[in-house]
Design a protein around this motif. Structure first.
Motif, short mmCIF file in Angstrom:
data_model
loop_
_atom_site.label_atom_id
_atom_site.label_comp_id
_atom_site.label_asym_id
_atom_site.label_seq_id
_atom_site.Cartn_x
_atom_site.Cartn_y
_atom_site.Cartn_z
N GLY A 12 1.00 -0.84 -0.15
CA GLY A 12 0.11 -0.09 0.22
C GLY A 12 0.99 1.17 0.15
N PHE A 13 0.65 2.43 0.00
CA PHE A 13 0.91 3.78 -0.54
C PHE A 13 1.54 4.04 1.17
CE2 PHE A 13 -0.86 3.62 -4.71
CZ PHE A 13 -0.59 3.70 -4.98
N VAL A 173 2.50 -5.55 4.41
CA VAL A 173 1.24 -4.21 4.88
C VAL A 173 2.09 -3.71 5.68
CG1 VAL A 173 1.55 -6.46 5.97
CG2 VAL A 173 0.02 -4.41 5.89
N ARG A 174 1.82 -2.63 6.00
CA ARG A 174 2.51 -1.42 7.38
C ARG A 174 1.30 -0.66 8.55
NH1 ARG A 174 5.03 4.10 6.57
NH2 ARG A 174 5.98 4.50 8.36
N ASN A 175 1.68 -0.89 9.69
CA ASN A 175 -0.15 -0.47 10.34
C ASN A 175 -0.13 1.01 9.24
OD1 ASN A 175 1.11 2.51 12.17
ND2 ASN A 175 2.91 1.42 12.39
N ILE A 219 2.95 -12.28 2.22
CA ILE A 219 2.43 -11.11 2.82
C ILE A 219 3.68 -10.89 3.73
CG2 ILE A 219 0.88 -9.15 5.10
CD1 ILE A 219 -0.90 -10.68 3.26
N PHE A 220 4.10 -10.10 3.88
CA PHE A 220 5.82 -9.36 5.21
C PHE A 220 4.98 -7.87 5.63
CE2 PHE A 220 7.46 -11.22 1.75
CZ PHE A 220 8.02 -12.45 3.14
N LYS A 221 5.56 -8.37 7.11
CA LYS A 221 4.63 -6.95 8.15
C LYS A 221 6.14 -5.81 7.62
CE LYS A 221 3.19 -8.39 11.65
NZ LYS A 221 2.45 -8.63 13.06
#
Length: 316
Positions: A12-13, A173-175, A219-221
């Motif tokens: 995501g951005f 994915v980031r918070n 998916i990686f955080k």
């Protein structure tokens, strides 16, 4: 063409996709695209068209086009702006020596004879870039892995897997608190409500594909990257099928370490945990409450309620 090892980074951005991209740059067995790999064009239109811009989608190509026309179909805005109007590029100071005519010539060579399938076009796009890049820090070899990055392209994972059955798509994915704070640095940031909708769409869609195509999509955080880079990058290396290299522990461009801000390669300025957590406090209480409400279900699925600087937002 054969033995094309292909990795695409999706995110995501302001989710750390550019950061991850730059951490792979110095690996001696990977050919890492210099900017965003904006593969899309204006011929693909589906029910998600209103969610994301065409350059960040996986393309479709009309039949009957020449090699030169196919080259122009790929938007590739960051690279083509650099090559055609360098003073208008945010990367104008980048040490990149590449003649576009050389790239087009290589593109035609790699594309070969008709029929020009989408698979052949995408492969020729990446191969020709590194064939024409005169001052790339390693010499391209047949056994190397090509790495591209395009925000949100993971939502097209199924179409990419059809073209490249051995592709690896790593989605970051980031918070949403830190991510939204960084996206506010843009001159025209999205409204918060739209940002939260797209946050949910991107990650739930790629999560679906990671279950459908577990060998291709993972998916990686981003929080795992900044918490422990070595452990994170060893997991990345295992997924994409390369040996772990110490260069994966820091961002670089064309093999040279980026020691200060990662900009202009991304709006996430630093790849460390303190930066990721501290910028949350720059949001208002109203913004924090709206983000928590809008992302709770998916955030808990990804374990964000277990991270010390995020758990208070998802306590209920």
């Amino acid at each position: 063409m054969n033995n094309f090892k292909f990795v695409m980074i999706s995110a995501g951005f302001e989710h750390g996709g550019n950061v991850t991209h730059r951490h792979l740059d110095g690996h001696p067995n990977m050919l890492v695209y210099p900017f965003e790999s904006q593969l899309g064009n204006r011929n693909f239109n589906d029910f998600l068209a209103s969610v994301e811009r065409v350059q960040y989608r996986y393309p479709e190509f009309p039949e009957g086009l020449t090699a030169e026309e196919l080259y122009e179909q790929i938007i590739d805005e960051e690279m083509k702006t650099f090559l055609r109007k360098r003073n208008g590029s945010k990367f104008k100071d980048a040490d990149l020596i590449l003649d576009e005519n050389d790239r087009i010539g290589s593109f035609k060579k790699y594309l070969g004879n008709e029929p020009f399938t989408r698979k052949k076009v995408i492969e020729a796009f990446f191969r020709s870039t590194f064939a024409a890049w005169k001052n790339y820090y390693v010499k391209p070899a047949e056994n190397m892995t090509y790495v591209g990055y395009s925000p949100a392209i993971g939502i097209d994972a199924e179409r990419m897997v059809k073209d490249f059955p051995d592709i690896r798509i790593m989605h970051i994915v980031r918070n949403p608190f830190s991510a939204y704070r960084d996206t506010k640095r843009r001159p025209f940031p999205q409204p918060l409500s739209k940002y939260l909708i797209t946050w949910n769409i991107y990650h739930s869609t790629v999560e679906m594909y990671s279950k459908m195509y577990p060998n291709n999509v993972k998916i990686f955080k981003y929080e795992d990257l900044v918490a422990n880079k070595e452990r994170f990058m060893k997991e990345v290396a295992n997924f994409i099928g390369v040996e772990f290299d110490e260069s994966m522990l820091y961002p670089s461009w064309n093999g040279k370490e980026i020691k200060d801000m990662i900009a202009p390669w991304g709006t996430v300025l630093k790849s460390d945990e303190n930066y990721n957590s501290s910028i949350i406090d720059e949001l208002s209480q109203k913004e924090k409450q709206q983000i928590a409400c809008g992302t709770a279900a998916l955030a808990k699925h990804f374990g964000y309620d277990k991270i010390n600087y995020l758990e208070k937002y998802y306590a209920k």
